[in-house]
Structure formats: structure tokens, C-alpha cells
Motif scaffolding. Structure first.
Motif, PDB file in Angstrom:
ATOM      1  N   PHE A  27       0.804  -1.214   0.000  1.00 16.49           N
ATOM      2  CA  PHE A  27       0.000   0.000   0.000  1.00 16.49           C
ATOM      3  C   PHE A  27       0.844   1.274   0.000  1.00 16.49           C
ATOM      4  O   PHE A  27       0.305   2.358  -0.190  1.00 16.49           O
ATOM      5  N   ARG A  87      -5.675   6.237   0.311  1.00 17.06           N
ATOM      6  CA  ARG A  87      -6.610   5.304   0.974  1.00 17.06           C
ATOM      7  C   ARG A  87      -7.633   4.712   0.010  1.00 17.06           C
ATOM      8  O   ARG A  87      -7.993   3.550   0.126  1.00 17.06           O
ATOM      9  N   ALA A 145      -0.455   1.365   5.048  1.00 17.44           N
ATOM     10  CA  ALA A 145       0.808   0.815   4.554  1.00 17.44           C
ATOM     11  C   ALA A 145       1.624   0.356   5.755  1.00 17.44           C
ATOM     12  O   ALA A 145       1.699   1.054   6.777  1.00 17.44           O
ATOM     13  N   THR A 160      -7.423   0.536   5.997  1.00 16.69           N
ATOM     14  CA  THR A 160      -6.191   0.075   5.351  1.00 16.69           C
ATOM     15  C   THR A 160      -5.047   1.006   5.732  1.00 16.69           C
ATOM     16  O   THR A 160      -5.249   2.199   5.955  1.00 16.69           O
ATOM     17  N   GLN A 216      -5.947   1.954  -1.863  1.00 16.97           N
ATOM     18  CA  GLN A 216      -5.749   0.811  -0.973  1.00 16.97           C
ATOM     19  C   GLN A 216      -7.043   0.031  -0.814  1.00 16.97           C
ATOM     20  O   GLN A 216      -7.067  -1.202  -0.933  1.00 16.97           O
ATOM     21  N   GLN A 217      -8.131   0.750  -0.546  1.00 16.76           N
ATOM     22  CA  GLN A 217      -9.402   0.082  -0.315  1.00 16.76           C
ATOM     23  C   GLN A 217      -9.933  -0.583  -1.578  1.00 16.76           C
ATOM     24  O   GLN A 217     -10.476  -1.688  -1.518  1.00 16.76           O
ATOM     25  N   MET A 249       0.215   4.498  -2.167  1.00 19.54           N
ATOM     26  CA  MET A 249      -1.190   4.548  -2.578  1.00 19.54           C
ATOM     27  C   MET A 249      -1.968   5.425  -1.602  1.00 19.54           C
ATOM     28  O   MET A 249      -1.675   5.438  -0.416  1.00 19.54           O
TER      29      MET A 249
END
Length: 78
Positions: free
Chosen positions: A40, A45, A76, A74, A48-49, A43
Motif C-alpha cells: 500500500f 486510501r 501501509a 487500510t 488501498q481500499q 497509494m
């Protein structure tokens, strides 16, 4: 068409094998999950999701999906 927490975790784990994953919920339709993974990094959010939702392989698709709601957090991995 109920789904269990361990099934959700297995789907996410297949896409993110090194992630720290916590899935909670026991009514067969409403769950919460936290996914922490190094992939992640870089990236936002939403990205990520979206990656996590994609790993669910259609289990949340429409009214006939096995999973009705997933509150998702989420991050990293550091």
C-alpha cells in the motif's frame, strides 16, 4: 448465502499474503476489517481500499452478494 470472517480473511490473504489482517463480525453479512500491507506504500486510501475490495472477487456485488457490508481500514506497513 452467509459468509464467515475466516472466508473473508482467506480471500484478502490470497491477494496480500504478507499483510496483517483482522476481520471481525459474526452475523454473516456485516463485517469490519483492517488490512496493513507494505504494497500500500505510495497509494492513497481509496486506492488501498479498492485493491482490498477487488480481492473479494465479487462477494459484495449487488443485493445477491454474500457480503453485505465491510467497514474497511487500510494502512501501509512501516
Amino acid at each position: 448465502m452467509a459468509i464467515e470472517a475466516h472466508e473473508i480473511e482467506a480471500l484478502i490473504r490470497a491477494a496480500f499474503p504478507a499483510a496483517k489482517i483482522t476481520v471481525q463480525g459474526d452475523d454473516g453479512a456485516h463485517f469490519s476489517a483492517e488490512v496493513i500491507d507494505a504494497s500500500f506504500k505510495g497509494m492513497n486510501r481509496v486506492q488501498q481500499q479498492r485493491a482490498v475490495y477487488a480481492s473479494l472477487k465479487g462477494k459484495m456485488d449487488g443485493p445477491s452478494g454474500a457480503l453485505h457490508a465491510l467497514a474497511l481500514t487500510t494502512k501501509a506497513a512501516e
